[in-house]
Write an enzyme that holds these catalytic residues in place. Structure first.
Site, short mmCIF file in Angstrom:
data_model
loop_
_atom_site.label_atom_id
_atom_site.label_comp_id
_atom_site.label_asym_id
_atom_site.label_seq_id
_atom_site.Cartn_x
_atom_site.Cartn_y
_atom_site.Cartn_z
N GLY A 261 -23.68 30.13 37.41
CA GLY A 261 -23.34 28.71 37.55
C GLY A 261 -24.58 27.86 37.71
N HIS B 176 -27.17 30.11 58.75
CA HIS B 176 -27.24 28.98 57.83
C HIS B 176 -25.98 28.16 58.01
CE1 HIS B 176 -28.26 26.71 54.31
NE2 HIS B 176 -27.16 27.03 53.69
N ARG C 109 -36.55 22.11 53.40
CA ARG C 109 -36.00 20.77 53.67
C ARG C 109 -36.70 20.14 54.86
NH1 ARG C 109 -29.79 22.66 52.48
NH2 ARG C 109 -29.80 22.04 50.28
N ILE D 210 -26.67 27.41 40.35
CA ILE D 210 -27.86 28.08 40.89
C ILE D 210 -28.30 29.20 39.94
CG2 ILE D 210 -28.87 29.34 42.85
CD1 ILE D 210 -26.88 28.00 44.69
N GLY D 211 -27.34 29.96 39.42
CA GLY D 211 -27.66 31.08 38.53
C GLY D 211 -28.49 30.63 37.33
N THR E 170 -24.51 33.29 48.10
CA THR E 170 -23.12 32.83 48.27
C THR E 170 -22.82 32.51 49.74
OG1 THR E 170 -22.50 34.28 46.43
CG2 THR E 170 -20.71 33.48 47.83
N ASN E 171 -22.15 31.39 49.96
CA ASN E 171 -21.77 30.95 51.31
C ASN E 171 -20.39 31.44 51.71
OD1 ASN E 171 -23.78 29.41 52.62
ND2 ASN E 171 -23.51 27.75 51.14
P1 A3D Z 1 -21.23 27.44 40.77
O1 A3D Z 1 -21.99 26.54 39.87
O2 A3D Z 1 -19.77 27.21 40.93
O3 A3D Z 1 -21.48 28.95 40.31
C1 A3D Z 1 -20.78 30.01 40.84
C2 A3D Z 1 -20.46 30.94 39.69
O4 A3D Z 1 -19.84 32.11 40.23
C3 A3D Z 1 -19.49 30.36 38.66
O5 A3D Z 1 -20.10 30.35 37.39
C4 A3D Z 1 -18.29 31.30 38.71
O6 A3D Z 1 -17.70 31.52 37.44
C5 A3D Z 1 -18.93 32.56 39.24
N1 A3D Z 1 -17.98 33.48 39.85
C6 A3D Z 1 -16.86 33.22 40.56
N2 A3D Z 1 -16.25 34.38 40.92
C7 A3D Z 1 -17.02 35.38 40.42
C8 A3D Z 1 -16.94 36.80 40.46
N3 A3D Z 1 -15.92 37.41 41.07
N4 A3D Z 1 -17.90 37.51 39.84
C9 A3D Z 1 -18.93 36.90 39.22
N5 A3D Z 1 -19.06 35.56 39.14
C10 A3D Z 1 -18.11 34.82 39.74
O7 A3D Z 1 -21.86 27.41 42.26
P2 A3D Z 1 -23.40 27.28 42.67
O8 A3D Z 1 -24.23 28.08 41.75
O9 A3D Z 1 -23.72 25.85 42.90
O10 A3D Z 1 -23.34 27.97 44.12
C11 A3D Z 1 -23.10 29.35 44.25
C12 A3D Z 1 -22.91 29.73 45.71
O11 A3D Z 1 -24.11 29.49 46.44
C13 A3D Z 1 -21.81 28.98 46.45
O12 A3D Z 1 -21.08 29.88 47.28
C14 A3D Z 1 -22.59 28.00 47.31
O13 A3D Z 1 -21.89 27.62 48.48
C15 A3D Z 1 -23.80 28.82 47.65
N6 A3D Z 1 -24.98 28.06 48.10
C16 A3D Z 1 -25.71 28.60 49.11
C17 A3D Z 1 -26.83 27.94 49.58
C18 A3D Z 1 -27.62 28.55 50.69
O14 A3D Z 1 -28.60 27.99 51.10
C19 A3D Z 1 -27.21 29.81 51.28
C20 A3D Z 1 -27.21 26.73 49.01
C21 A3D Z 1 -26.46 26.20 47.98
C22 A3D Z 1 -25.33 26.89 47.53
#
Ligand code: A3D
Length: 320
Positions: free
Chosen positions: A12, A176, A152, A14-15, A120-121
Site C-alpha cells: 500500500g 508507539h 518527528r 508505505i509498501g 502494522t499498527n
Molecule cells: P495501506 O495503504 O492501506 O496498505 C496496507 C496494505 O495491506 C494494503 O495494500 C492491503 O491490501 C494490504 N493487506 C491487507 N490485508 C493483507 C493481508 N492479509 N496480507 C497482505 N496484505 C494485506 O496502509 P499503509 O501502508 O498506509 O499502512 C500500513 C500499516 O502501517 C497500517 O496498519 C498503519 O496503521 C501502520 N502504520 C504504522 C506506523 C508506525 O509508526 C508504527 C506509521 C504509519 C502507519
C-alpha cells in the site's frame, strides 16, 4: 557479491514508498506481496520503470503468492488496515492481529532467516503476534516506531531552534501510542541537553512541553490532514534506516520495538527501547537509568501495551 533480497508484505502507501527507497538506495532486489490482485505487480512494474531515469540497479517484482518472499534477507510488514480520522491505533487490533498471524506463519515458512521489521499498527502488540506466529528468534523480529517518533521530535525541535535537523538528537522510549515517552533530558542540540537550552533561553519550558505533546500526537496530526489514511513517507524512511543498519552491519543505535526478556523489568513484551542493530539483528538492548518521573511514564506506556496483548490473547482464546 549477490544482491540482497528485500520482501515487502503489504504494497500500500508505505509498501510502495519502501520499495522506491530500497531500490533507489540499491539495498537489494525488491519483491512486493499484497492480497490486492494485480496491484503489487503493477506497483513493482511502475517502480522498475523509474530505474533508467533514476539510474539504480535493482529488480522489482510483485505478486499475490507468498512464495515470492522465499529466501528474503529482510522482510518489512505493512499488511493490514491503517487509521482513518477518529480512529485510534488500537481500533485496528481485531483485523490486524489476524493479518499479522498469517503473515508471521508465511515468513516462518518462506523466509526463516530474514530480519523482520513490522510496521502494522497497533505496533508493539502486532510485532509480538507476528514473532510468535513466525517462530523466528526474537532478536530478528522488531517493530518500527521509535525511529519515526524521534524523527518527528527532532524535526519539531529543529524548527523551534532554527538549526539543522542533523544537529538534533532525540530520544523516545515506550510503546508507539499516546503514552510514548519523549525523553527530554537525553535529547540534545549538538550535545547540549534540552533542559540546558531552556536555561540558556533558547526556548521555554511551555514551548518544550507543547513540542513533546505534538510528538505524541504526530501520527494523528497527519491522519487528520490526509483524511484517507495515515503517514507513509516518514514511516517508510524510518524502516529503511533500520533495514540498512542490519544489511550493512552498521550497528546504528536506534530506538525500536524490541523483545524484552528481563530488561527494564519486563518479560516477553515488545516495547520501544534503544538498541544496536547490526548483522545479528538486535545485538544489544541498551538499558538507561530512568528517574522516578520517567519510570512512571514508561510503566504507563508498558501497561498500555500489556492491555492490548491481553486483548489479543482473549481474541485468540475465543477463536479456539
Ligand atoms: P495501506 O495503504 O492501506 O496498505 C496496507 C496494505 O495491506 C494494503 O495494500 C492491503 O491490501 C494490504 N493487506 C491487507 N490485508 C493483507 C493481508 N492479509 N496480507 C497482505 N496484505 C494485506 O496502509 P499503509 O501502508 O498506509 O499502512 C500500513 C500499516 O502501517 C497500517 O496498519 C498503519 O496503521 C501502520 N502504520 C504504522 C506506523 C508506525 O509508526 C508504527 C506509521 C504509519 C502507519
Amino acid at each position: 557479491m549477490a544482491r540482497k533480497k528485500i520482501a515487502l508484505v503489504g504494497a500500500g502507501q508505505i509498501g510502495g514508498t519502501l520499495a522506491l527507497l530500497a531500490a533507489q538506495k540499491e539495498l537489494g532486489d525488491v519483491v512486493l506481496f499484497d492480497i490486492a490482485e494485480g496491484m503489487p505487480a503493477g506497483k513493482a512494474l511502475d517502480l522498475a520503470e523509474t530505474s533508467p531515469v533514476e539510474g539504480f540497479n535493482a529488480s522489482l517484482t510483485g505478486g499475490n503468492d507468498y512464495s515470492i518472499i522465499e529466501g528474503a534477507d529482510v522482510v518489512i510488514v505493512t499488511a493490514g488496515i491503517p487509521r482513518k480520522p477518529g480512529m485510534s491505533r488500537d481500533d485496528l487490533i481485531g483485523i490486524n492481529s489476524g493479518v499479522c498471524k498469517t503473515v508471521g506463519e508465511a515468513i516462518g515458512k518462506y523466509a526463516p532467516n530474514a530480519f523482520v521489521i513490522v510496521i502494522t499498527n497497533p505496533l508493539d502488540v502486532m510485532v509480538w503476534v507476528l514473532q510468535q506466529a513466525s517462530g523466528l528468534p526474537p532478536e530478528r523480529v522488531v517493530g518500527m516506531a521509535g525511529v519515526l517518533d524521534s524523527a518527528r521530535f527532532r524535526y519539531f525541535l529543529a524548527e523551534e531552534f532554527n538549526v539543522s535537523v542533523e544537529d538534533v538528537t532525540a530520544f523516545v522510549l515506550g510503546g508507539h501510542g499516546d503514552t510514548m515517552v519523549p525523553l527530554v533530558r537525553y535529547s540534545t542540540v549538538a550535545g547540549i541537553p534540552l533542559p540546558d537550552l531552556v536555561k540558556m533561553g533558547w526556548t521555554t519550558q511551555e514551548k518544550l512541553d507543547a513540542i513533546v505533546q505534538r510528538t505524541r500526537d504526530g501520527g494523528a496530526e497527519i491522519v487528520k490532514l490526509l483524511k484517507t489514511g495515515s503517514a507513509f513517507y516518514a514511516p517508510a524512511a524510518s524502516a529503511i534506516q533500520m533495514a540498512e543498519s542490519y544489511l550493512k552491519d552498521q550497528k546504528r543505535v536506534l530506538p525500536v520495538a524490541a523483545h524484552l526478556s528481563g530488561q527494564y523489568g519486563q518479560d516477553d513484551l515488545y516495547v520501544g527501547v534503544p538498541t544496536i542493530i547490526g548483522a545479528g539483528g538486535v545485538e544489544k538492548i541498551i538499558e538507561i537509568e530512568l528517574n522516578d518521573e520517567e519510570k512512571a511514564m514508561f510503566q504507563n506506556s508498558v501497561d498500555a501495551v500489556k492491555t492490548l496483548v491481553d486483548v489479543v490473547k482473549k481474541l485468540d482464546a475465543e477463536k479456539s
